[in-house]
Design a protein around this motif. Structure first.
Motif, PDB file in Angstrom:
ATOM      1  N   UNK A 108       0.895  -1.160  -0.058  1.00 16.17           N
ATOM      2  CA  UNK A 108      -0.046  -0.037  -0.004  1.00 16.17           C
ATOM      3  C   UNK A 108       0.653   1.173  -0.017  1.00 16.17           C
ATOM      4  N   UNK A 109       0.544   2.114  -0.921  1.00  9.93           N
ATOM      5  CA  UNK A 109       1.586   3.607  -0.898  1.00  9.93           C
ATOM      6  C   UNK A 109       0.671   4.636  -0.974  1.00  9.93           C
ATOM      7  N   UNK A 110       1.218   5.615  -0.301  1.00 12.80           N
ATOM      8  CA  UNK A 110       0.606   6.869  -0.078  1.00 12.80           C
ATOM      9  C   UNK A 110       1.501   8.163  -0.679  1.00 12.80           C
ATOM     10  N   UNK A 111       0.822   8.807  -1.365  1.00 13.55           N
ATOM     11  CA  UNK A 111       1.451  10.031  -2.155  1.00 13.55           C
ATOM     12  C   UNK A 111       1.090  11.205  -2.266  1.00 13.55           C
ATOM     13  N   UNK A 112       1.789  12.339  -2.429  1.00 10.88           N
ATOM     14  CA  UNK A 112       1.317  13.587  -2.425  1.00 10.88           C
ATOM     15  C   UNK A 112       2.178  14.333  -3.457  1.00 10.88           C
ATOM     16  N   UNK A 113       1.608  15.019  -4.286  1.00 16.47           N
ATOM     17  CA  UNK A 113       1.928  15.724  -5.619  1.00 16.47           C
ATOM     18  C   UNK A 113       1.992  17.286  -5.430  1.00 16.47           C
ATOM     19  N   UNK A 114       3.089  18.000  -5.830  1.00 14.05           N
ATOM     20  CA  UNK A 114       3.171  19.304  -5.715  1.00 14.05           C
ATOM     21  C   UNK A 114       3.428  19.861  -7.387  1.00 14.05           C
ATOM     22  N   UNK A 115       2.925  21.023  -7.792  1.00 15.44           N
ATOM     23  CA  UNK A 115       3.374  21.425  -9.085  1.00 15.44           C
ATOM     24  C   UNK A 115       3.491  23.017  -8.837  1.00 15.44           C
ATOM     25  N   UNK A 116       4.718  23.288  -8.940  1.00 15.71           N
ATOM     26  CA  UNK A 116       5.031  24.783  -8.979  1.00 15.71           C
ATOM     27  C   UNK A 116       6.317  25.134  -9.863  1.00 15.71           C
ATOM     28  N   UNK A 117       6.142  25.390 -11.049  1.00 14.06           N
ATOM     29  CA  UNK A 117       7.157  25.196 -12.205  1.00 14.06           C
ATOM     30  C   UNK A 117       7.761  24.081 -12.388  1.00 14.06           C
ATOM     31  N   UNK A 118       7.731  23.013 -11.412  1.00 10.54           N
ATOM     32  CA  UNK A 118       8.453  21.560 -11.418  1.00 10.54           C
ATOM     33  C   UNK A 118       7.202  20.689 -10.681  1.00 10.54           C
ATOM     34  N   UNK A 119       7.475  19.196 -11.147  1.00 10.04           N
ATOM     35  CA  UNK A 119       6.447  18.625 -10.552  1.00 10.04           C
ATOM     36  C   UNK A 119       7.186  17.783  -9.485  1.00 10.04           C
ATOM     37  N   UNK A 120       6.498  17.735  -8.148  1.00  8.28           N
ATOM     38  CA  UNK A 120       7.379  16.839  -7.310  1.00  8.28           C
ATOM     39  C   UNK A 120       6.527  15.731  -6.773  1.00  8.28           C
ATOM     40  N   UNK A 121       6.799  14.756  -6.608  1.00  9.86           N
ATOM     41  CA  UNK A 121       6.081  13.505  -6.029  1.00  9.86           C
ATOM     42  C   UNK A 121       6.778  12.958  -4.770  1.00  9.86           C
ATOM     43  N   UNK A 122       6.278  12.931  -3.373  1.00  5.09           N
ATOM     44  CA  UNK A 122       6.675  12.305  -2.445  1.00  5.09           C
ATOM     45  C   UNK A 122       5.752  10.990  -2.156  1.00  5.09           C
ATOM     46  N   UNK A 123       6.338   9.995  -1.625  1.00  2.34           N
ATOM     47  CA  UNK A 123       5.630   8.706  -1.309  1.00  2.34           C
ATOM     48  C   UNK A 123       6.054   7.914  -0.082  1.00  2.34           C
TER      49      UNK A 123
END
Length: 405
Positions: free
Chosen positions: A136-151
């Motif tokens: 089971x994986x949990x992730x959060x994404x951000x976009x502000x000029x670049x795309x960032x994924x953390x999990x």
């Protein structure tokens, strides 16, 4: 050591060791990644199995995807001089954009993924094992000029191992993984952000994307009586260059080439205990101890030059895609930790095919519900990959469905 968490392909590559069947892939079982040499932790992907390699893939997917579901078309079976193996995998990832619910200057999204992998092995003269992993994986994404994924991922692993009659070993473990991916739209930053008019009035323009990722897997407490699991650290980089236009108001990559490289390190080290025997002699007892971070990787030597060795393995991959319809992939792996092999694969996407058919029929703005669905929001994906090492050439087939806004 044995490492499941869905990384089943290393089993097929590791017959050069004395415990080939006890080593499961240190990469993702996603078939598109296999075609690129097993580069999976650092290559942004909408494949539902990608989070097995790096839970940060869930966060990155949630920025642009709603749902991804994938499965092997049939269990992959493989035989060599040592025995027989069979692997089955299925996965699902869901994402949600939170931007409309949060007052932030950047886009925010969250995602959840689930994967299940089962593997059977039989060998000679009296060996058989069965392994199963639920991830089971949990992730959060951000976009502000670049795309960032953390999990962050949790892995429940169970194994049953029999190496001779009436002698069985069973192990259960809960481990965790975490990682991050940063995707940089180099061309957009250099040229300025895309104007809305570029989407409304399609023009061909260049694209260049750079992605960097770091990930560690299978951290946590391992049963003392088990030698079935291993820790791993990954560091990867990939660069995509090409041209794109738009279709019905959405970006459409017409042609692109992706170069990827990933370095893998087993997070273990040699250790020893000094003790005295009853008769007075003193000896060292040597064993493997876990570490919590990479120690031997060199970003320049391993990722740029491609150097590998006894402590670090290197995977390299190339992908060529046309019209988001046809994908050709090539790759290789090298190093004692990874194994030595070459790979080839291809992929076919229904959405790209439908867009091409609309283009041929001079209908760049389909009005029907079904056509709009198949050209903009739903994609059926088929991937095939084959790995070749000195002891065999197993093939893999996967069917994946992706739903986007």
């Amino acid at each position: 050591m044995k490492n499941l968490k869905g990384r089943v392909i290393f089993l097929l590559l590791s017959a050069c060791t004395t415990h080939a069947a006890a080593q499961l892939l240190t990469s993702s079982p996603s078939v598109d990644a296999i075609g690129m040499g097993g580069v999976a932790a650092s290559l942004p992907s909408d494949n539902a199995m990608a989070p097995m390699a790096n839970p940060a893939q869930v966060g990155l997917f949630s920025l642009n995807g709603i749902l991804s579901v994938g499965t092997y078309v049939s269990p992959t079976s493989y035989s060599n001089w040592w025995g027989n193996q069979s692997v089955a995998t299925s996965s699902a990832v869901a994402g949600m954009d939170l931007t409309g619910y949060m007052n932030t200057p950047f886009r925010v999204s969250i995602g959840l993924g689930y994967s299940r992998t089962g593997e059977n092995s039989t060998g000679y003269p009296y060996f058989k094992s069965y392994d199963q992993a639920n991830d089971v994986s949990f992730g959060i994404g951000f976009n502000y000029f670049v795309n960032v994924g953390l999990g962050f991922g949790l892995n429940w692993i169970s194994s049953s191992y029999q190496n001779q009659p009436l002698q069985n070993q069973e192990s259960n473990a809960t481990t965790y993984s975490y990682g991050g991916i940063v995707q940089i739209p180099v061309a957009e930053i250099l040229q300025g952000e895309k104007k809305e008019g570029a989407i409304d009035n399609p023009t061909v323009q260049s694209i260049a994307n750079l992605a960097v990722a770091y990930n560690v897997r299978d951290m946590g407490s391992i049963p003392d009586n088990s030698t079935l699991f291993s820790r791993q650290g990954d560091l990867g980089i990939n660069f995509e260059i090409g041209v794109e236009s738009s279709f019905n108001g959405q970006p459409w990559k017409l042609l692109s080439v992706t170069l990827a490289r990933e370095a893998d390190e087993s997070l273990t080290r040699a250790d020893s205990v000094f003790y005295t025997l009853n008769r007075g002699d003193s000896v060292y007892n040597y064993f493997e101890a876990y570490t919590s971070a990479i120690r031997h990787m060199s970003p320049f030597n391993n990722l740029i030059v491609g150097t590998y060795g006894t402590n670090v393995g290197v995977r390299s991959g190339l992908q060529i895609q046309a019209a988001e319809f046809l994908y050709l992939r090539f790759g290789k792996g090298a190093g004692s930790f990874v194994g030595n092999y070459t790979t080839f694969g291809f992929g076919i996407r229904l959405r790209g095919l439908m867009r091409l058919l609309c283009l041929v029929s001079n209908d760049s703005n389909p009005k029907g519900f079904l056509m709009s669905l198949l050209t903009d929001h739903v994609d059926l994906q088929f991937d095939y990959s084959k790995m070749t090492s000195w002891n065999g050439a197993p093939a893999f087939n996967e069917l994946n469905m992706v739903v986007k806004p």
